[in-house]
Enzyme design. Structure first.
Site, PDB file in Angstrom:
ATOM      1  N   LEU A 130       0.946  -1.399   0.005  1.00 38.09           N
ATOM      2  CA  LEU A 130      -0.045   0.037   0.103  1.00 38.09           C
ATOM      3  C   LEU A 130       0.854   1.205   0.137  1.00 38.09           C
ATOM      4  O   LEU A 130       1.699   1.035   0.825  1.00 38.09           O
ATOM      5  CB  LEU A 130      -0.936  -0.185   1.341  1.00 38.09           C
ATOM      6  N   ASP A 131       0.554   2.197  -0.813  1.00 31.66           N
ATOM      7  CA  ASP A 131       1.286   3.385  -0.944  1.00 31.66           C
ATOM      8  C   ASP A 131       1.433   4.091   0.509  1.00 31.66           C
ATOM      9  O   ASP A 131       0.379   3.743   1.500  1.00 31.66           O
ATOM     10  CB  ASP A 131       0.801   4.665  -1.615  1.00 31.66           C
ATOM     11  N   THR A 132       2.485   4.832   0.917  1.00 29.26           N
ATOM     12  CA  THR A 132       2.824   5.435   2.289  1.00 29.26           C
ATOM     13  C   THR A 132       1.448   6.038   2.659  1.00 29.26           C
ATOM     14  O   THR A 132       1.157   5.758   4.054  1.00 29.26           O
ATOM     15  CB  THR A 132       3.933   6.287   2.234  1.00 29.26           C
ATOM     16  N   VAL A 134      -1.363   5.624   2.321  1.00 30.91           N
ATOM     17  CA  VAL A 134      -2.767   5.094   2.376  1.00 30.91           C
ATOM     18  C   VAL A 134      -2.979   4.067   3.463  1.00 30.91           C
ATOM     19  O   VAL A 134      -1.949   3.356   3.813  1.00 30.91           O
ATOM     20  CB  VAL A 134      -2.909   4.177   1.077  1.00 30.91           C
ATOM     21  N   HIS A 231      -0.019   3.645  -7.403  1.00 25.36           N
ATOM     22  CA  HIS A 231      -0.789   4.746  -7.650  1.00 25.36           C
ATOM     23  C   HIS A 231      -1.991   4.697  -8.485  1.00 25.36           C
ATOM     24  O   HIS A 231      -2.537   5.815  -8.773  1.00 25.36           O
ATOM     25  CB  HIS A 231       0.120   5.920  -8.124  1.00 25.36           C
TER      26      HIS A 231
END
Length: 291
Positions: A130-132, A134, A231
């Site tokens: 998961l993106d930072t 998120v 993303h």
């Protein structure tokens, strides 16, 4: 010595045999506490290998240093309390927003993987990311066998991943296919039409419900992700004219409700098994009242 801008990589080749600590203190003018911090975080590479302790550097040794690493507030988090499910094969956690999934090039310690390893005292393996900024459901394998199996399920699109997002503009419903330029740079470039070499991005927007927050109209969007590009959700919602609240990178003009996050959560995760597993979390429980 002039200060080095944040996150800049500094390269150095030793002119003589010298201890790493001595080099950092004499050549780079760093205090002992700063040297300890950089070594502890894994910010220093010797001949392309990350080092965490004192080394004797021979003449001609190549160093890459990240003297201003990005930091994450991991010490303020009760990591065991983030556990959602645990078996002999895997764990699922509620990932805090603002914390990387795994080690970054300039910080090997302040991430979910390293902190859960410390909290549980056992090895864990990355299966998804998961993106930072998120938050939400994140699975780590406990065994290499399950890691391999989970990655196969991902490749075969047998993993169901559902997300919730808060956006400031209504989002159209339905299934959407867009195309992303294969680049390491952000923001990601997207296209409505296919282009040679560009990556296919597919998701389905299931619902878009209006809410009111502090006198402003916002919308809760639920969606299912079919391909897992970096993303992807952020870029596709931006392209659809409904950027995620707090996601300035993809067009949001509204500030996030909490620092270091965007209003995107992984809220359900399921995959094939002897007994199908489906997990859900309350949406935005830390920043917005449950809808």
């Amino acid at each position: 010595m002039n200060l080095i801008p944040a996150n800049r990589i500094f390269h150095h080749v030793t002119a003589k045999t010298i201890g790493l600590r001595e080099l950092l203190k004499t050549h780079f003018k760093l205090q002992e506490t700063r040297v300890e911090e950089l070594l502890g975080l894994g910010c220093i590479y010797l001949n392309k290998e990350r080092v965490f302790e004192e080394r004797i550097l021979s003449k001609g040794s190549y160093l890459r240093l990240h003297l201003f690493p990005k930091r994450a507030p991991v010490s303020s988090i009760d990591w065991k309390s983030r556990m959602v499910k645990q078996t002999q094969s895997f764990i699922v956690i509620d990932k805090p927003s603002g914390i990387p999934t795994h080690a970054t090039v300039d910080n090997a310690v302040e991430n979910c993987l390293a902190q859960m390893r410390l909290a549980l005292g056992e090895e864990l393996y990355v299966t998804q990311r998961l993106d930072t900024p998120v938050g939400g459901l994140l699975l780590f394998a406990k065994t290499k066998i399950f890691q391999t199996q989970f990655n196969q399920w991902l490749s075969n699109r047998k993993i169901q991943k559902k997300y919730a997002a808060l956006v400031s503009s209504p989002c159209p419903l339905g299934s959407f296919c867009h195309y992303m330029e294969p680049s390491e740079r952000s923001p990601k470039k997207m296209s409505l039409e296919p282009k040679s070499g560009w990556l296919t991005c597919e998701l389905s927007v299931k619902s878009c419900d209006g809410l009111s927050f502090s006198g402003k109209n916002i919308y809760l969007v639920t969606l299912e992700l079919h391909t897992g590009r970096t993303h992807q959700i952020r870029a596709q919602l931006g392209l659809l004219g409904s950027p995620i609240i707090g996601d300035k990178l993809y067009g949001s003009r509204m500030k996030s409700f909490s620092p270091h996050e965007i209003s995107l959560k992984a809220v359900e995760l399921s995959w094939p098994s002897a007994e199908k597993v489906s997990l859900e979390l309350p949406y935005f429980k830390e920043s917005y009242p449950n809808p």
